[in-house]
Scaffold this motif. Sequence first.
Motif, PDB file in Angstrom:
ATOM      1  N   PHE A 248       1.271  -3.032 -10.579  1.00 25.28           N
ATOM      2  CA  PHE A 248       0.081  -3.115 -11.414  1.00 25.28           C
ATOM      3  C   PHE A 248       0.383  -2.914 -12.893  1.00 25.28           C
ATOM      4  O   PHE A 248      -0.512  -2.995 -13.724  1.00 25.28           O
ATOM      5  CB  PHE A 248      -0.948  -2.075 -10.946  1.00 25.28           C
ATOM      6  CG  PHE A 248      -1.318  -2.236  -9.497  1.00 25.28           C
ATOM      7  CD1 PHE A 248      -2.276  -3.165  -9.115  1.00 25.28           C
ATOM      8  CD2 PHE A 248      -0.689  -1.483  -8.511  1.00 25.28           C
ATOM      9  CE1 PHE A 248      -2.611  -3.337  -7.779  1.00 25.28           C
ATOM     10  CE2 PHE A 248      -1.020  -1.647  -7.175  1.00 25.28           C
ATOM     11  CZ  PHE A 248      -1.976  -2.580  -6.799  1.00 25.28           C
ATOM     12  N   ASP A 249       1.632  -2.644 -13.216  1.00 29.07           N
ATOM     13  CA  ASP A 249       2.011  -2.449 -14.618  1.00 29.07           C
ATOM     14  C   ASP A 249       2.201  -3.800 -15.294  1.00 29.07           C
ATOM     15  O   ASP A 249       2.689  -4.756 -14.685  1.00 29.07           O
ATOM     16  CB  ASP A 249       3.310  -1.644 -14.731  1.00 29.07           C
ATOM     17  CG  ASP A 249       3.170  -0.236 -14.171  1.00 29.07           C
ATOM     18  OD1 ASP A 249       2.008   0.226 -14.090  1.00 29.07           O
ATOM     19  OD2 ASP A 249       4.184   0.378 -13.811  1.00 29.07           O
ATOM     20  N   HIS A 250       1.844  -3.873 -16.556  1.00 24.61           N
ATOM     21  CA  HIS A 250       2.136  -5.033 -17.406  1.00 24.61           C
ATOM     22  C   HIS A 250       1.449  -6.318 -16.949  1.00 24.61           C
ATOM     23  O   HIS A 250       1.913  -7.413 -17.258  1.00 24.61           O
ATOM     24  CB  HIS A 250       3.644  -5.263 -17.513  1.00 24.61           C
ATOM     25  CG  HIS A 250       4.427  -4.023 -17.794  1.00 24.61           C
ATOM     26  ND1 HIS A 250       4.248  -3.294 -18.943  1.00 24.61           N
ATOM     27  CD2 HIS A 250       5.381  -3.369 -17.077  1.00 24.61           C
ATOM     28  CE1 HIS A 250       5.062  -2.243 -18.924  1.00 24.61           C
ATOM     29  NE2 HIS A 250       5.750  -2.273 -17.808  1.00 24.61           N
ATOM     30  N   VAL A 251       0.368  -6.193 -16.170  1.00 24.47           N
ATOM     31  CA  VAL A 251      -0.410  -7.376 -15.818  1.00 24.47           C
ATOM     32  C   VAL A 251      -1.414  -7.674 -16.930  1.00 24.47           C
ATOM     33  O   VAL A 251      -1.522  -8.797 -17.414  1.00 24.47           O
ATOM     34  CB  VAL A 251      -1.127  -7.181 -14.468  1.00 24.47           C
ATOM     35  CG1 VAL A 251      -1.926  -8.431 -14.110  1.00 24.47           C
ATOM     36  CG2 VAL A 251      -0.118  -6.863 -13.366  1.00 24.47           C
TER      37      VAL A 251
ATOM     38  N   LEU B  55      -8.176  -4.472 -10.603  1.00 25.42           N
ATOM     39  CA  LEU B  55      -6.814  -3.956 -10.487  1.00 25.42           C
ATOM     40  C   LEU B  55      -6.814  -2.462 -10.199  1.00 25.42           C
ATOM     41  O   LEU B  55      -6.001  -1.974  -9.403  1.00 25.42           O
ATOM     42  CB  LEU B  55      -6.021  -4.251 -11.761  1.00 25.42           C
ATOM     43  CG  LEU B  55      -5.336  -5.604 -11.861  1.00 25.42           C
ATOM     44  CD1 LEU B  55      -4.574  -5.713 -13.173  1.00 25.42           C
ATOM     45  CD2 LEU B  55      -4.384  -5.823 -10.690  1.00 25.42           C
ATOM     46  N   ARG B  56      -7.721  -1.729 -10.837  1.00 27.75           N
ATOM     47  CA  ARG B  56      -7.785  -0.285 -10.584  1.00 27.75           C
ATOM     48  C   ARG B  56      -8.166   0.002  -9.132  1.00 27.75           C
ATOM     49  O   ARG B  56      -7.622   0.899  -8.489  1.00 27.75           O
ATOM     50  CB  ARG B  56      -8.777   0.373 -11.545  1.00 27.75           C
ATOM     51  CG  ARG B  56      -8.275   0.460 -12.982  1.00 27.75           C
ATOM     52  CD  ARG B  56      -9.113   1.438 -13.804  1.00 27.75           C
ATOM     53  NE  ARG B  56     -10.502   0.987 -13.937  1.00 27.75           N
ATOM     54  CZ  ARG B  56     -10.930   0.228 -14.933  1.00 27.75           C
ATOM     55  NH1 ARG B  56     -10.072  -0.171 -15.881  1.00 27.75           N
ATOM     56  NH2 ARG B  56     -12.205  -0.135 -15.005  1.00 27.75           N
ATOM     57  N   GLU B  57      -9.104  -0.797  -8.614  1.00 31.67           N
ATOM     58  CA  GLU B  57      -9.490  -0.637  -7.213  1.00 31.67           C
ATOM     59  C   GLU B  57      -8.331  -0.943  -6.275  1.00 31.67           C
ATOM     60  O   GLU B  57      -8.097  -0.233  -5.291  1.00 31.67           O
ATOM     61  CB  GLU B  57     -10.680  -1.547  -6.903  1.00 31.67           C
ATOM     62  CG  GLU B  57     -11.971  -1.145  -7.600  1.00 31.67           C
ATOM     63  CD  GLU B  57     -13.075  -2.165  -7.387  1.00 31.67           C
ATOM     64  OE1 GLU B  57     -12.776  -3.242  -6.809  1.00 31.67           O
ATOM     65  OE2 GLU B  57     -14.225  -1.884  -7.782  1.00 31.67           O
TER      66      GLU B  57
ATOM     67  N   ARG C 136      -2.435   3.147  -3.311  1.00 34.53           N
ATOM     68  CA  ARG C 136      -2.027   4.546  -3.401  1.00 34.53           C
ATOM     69  C   ARG C 136      -2.453   5.306  -2.145  1.00 34.53           C
ATOM     70  O   ARG C 136      -1.686   6.125  -1.601  1.00 34.53           O
ATOM     71  CB  ARG C 136      -2.625   5.185  -4.654  1.00 34.53           C
ATOM     72  CG  ARG C 136      -2.111   6.600  -4.924  1.00 34.53           C
ATOM     73  CD  ARG C 136      -2.658   7.158  -6.227  1.00 34.53           C
ATOM     74  NE  ARG C 136      -2.063   6.497  -7.383  1.00 34.53           N
ATOM     75  CZ  ARG C 136      -2.689   5.628  -8.172  1.00 34.53           C
ATOM     76  NH1 ARG C 136      -3.957   5.309  -7.922  1.00 34.53           N
ATOM     77  NH2 ARG C 136      -2.078   5.091  -9.196  1.00 34.53           N
ATOM     78  N   ALA C 137      -3.661   5.026  -1.652  1.00 32.12           N
ATOM     79  CA  ALA C 137      -4.140   5.670  -0.436  1.00 32.12           C
ATOM     80  C   ALA C 137      -3.313   5.255   0.778  1.00 32.12           C
ATOM     81  O   ALA C 137      -2.985   6.075   1.645  1.00 32.12           O
ATOM     82  CB  ALA C 137      -5.619   5.338  -0.220  1.00 32.12           C
TER      83      ALA C 137
END
Length: 391
Positions: free
Chosen positions: A345-348, A356-358, A364-365
């Motif tokens: 998710f970095d540098h997109v 993206l946060r979702e 992560r979960a």
Amino acid sequence: MTVTAQTGAYRPAPPPKWRPLTDAAPLLPDERPHRVLGTGAELDPALMSELYTQLVKGRRYNQQATALTKQGRLAVYPSSTGQEACEVAAALVLEERDWLFPSYRDTLAAVARGLDPAQALTLLRGDWHSGYNPLECRIAPLSTPLATQLPHAVGLAHAARLRGDDVVALALVGDGGTSEGDFHEALNFAAVWQAPVVFLVQNNGFAISVPLAKQTAAPTLAHKAVGYGMPGRLVDGNDAAAVHEVLADAVARARRGGGPTLVEAVTYRMEAHTNADDATRYRVDAEVEAWRAHDPVALLESELTRRGLLDEDGIAAAREAAERMAADLRDGMNAEADLDPMSLFDHVYAEQTTQLREQAEQLRAELAAADEHDEHDAPDPHAQHGQEDGR
């Protein structure tokens, strides 16, 4: 069209007097590929020494990368063996502030510009993003889609000019890439905007298995420059001194506001398209062997030795430097990568979108749940020890 007062009917308006917007003659390329080696032209000893060292390292780099592919350390490798003069000259002709826009076959150009060899191969290994930060090294990501890097180079060069930055972009593309629409769009807008960009076409004979004669009816690819209103240059792509000279002229012209140049370097791909290709299906060994006699490394070594600009010590030093580079590359590629799935998710985007946060929270979960599962299923060393005592 005009309308008559009496009948209201249309009739053609008289055509304006036509005249060419510019004289095309200065835009036409050389009748034969420009050469320096073997012509008696004056050579810069320091530049020739650097070119030779980088050519030797480049040849070794191609060999080592090919070996890593056979060992399974690389998913694929498009070798530039035979094209090292183009790759090295493209890197050395640029200033630190300039930008290089490579294609997937131009990892050597990136390395010659100073990029760590292992980082240059990260994308081909299938690892993290492009493998390097383009802003740090002024090297755009390696472009796998054909010719898509060309409009990017024009955009950056045009933006730099608007900002008043003294920057030139050099974009590399193969002969197959000239059949793409991106090639047309990039050259057209570069000429219209007079963008400080240089296009280097490495004409290595084949777009995978398609020979140049089945791609274009133009006398040379350099002739295509005339239709866009920029100069075309034709150069012997295996003559490192000539390629550097032609590119240096084009870069200097772009930097002083003269606009873009299209350079065609006539060279040859000695190896297959990639390790997944069988080149024997579309070309004969005799053709390959004929080009081996025009090897860029051997050409420069022979010329410099004959002129007394290179001796056995110099040759040995270049080969030792190449072996050190190959050893460092092996170490870098043999080290197992420490991959973090969250880096997807970095540098997109500069700022992450809600979606993206979702997605990041969901991953992560899932990773946390997987870790808990692994801990739960792991054997208890104390229980195992007790069972052993019981026996």
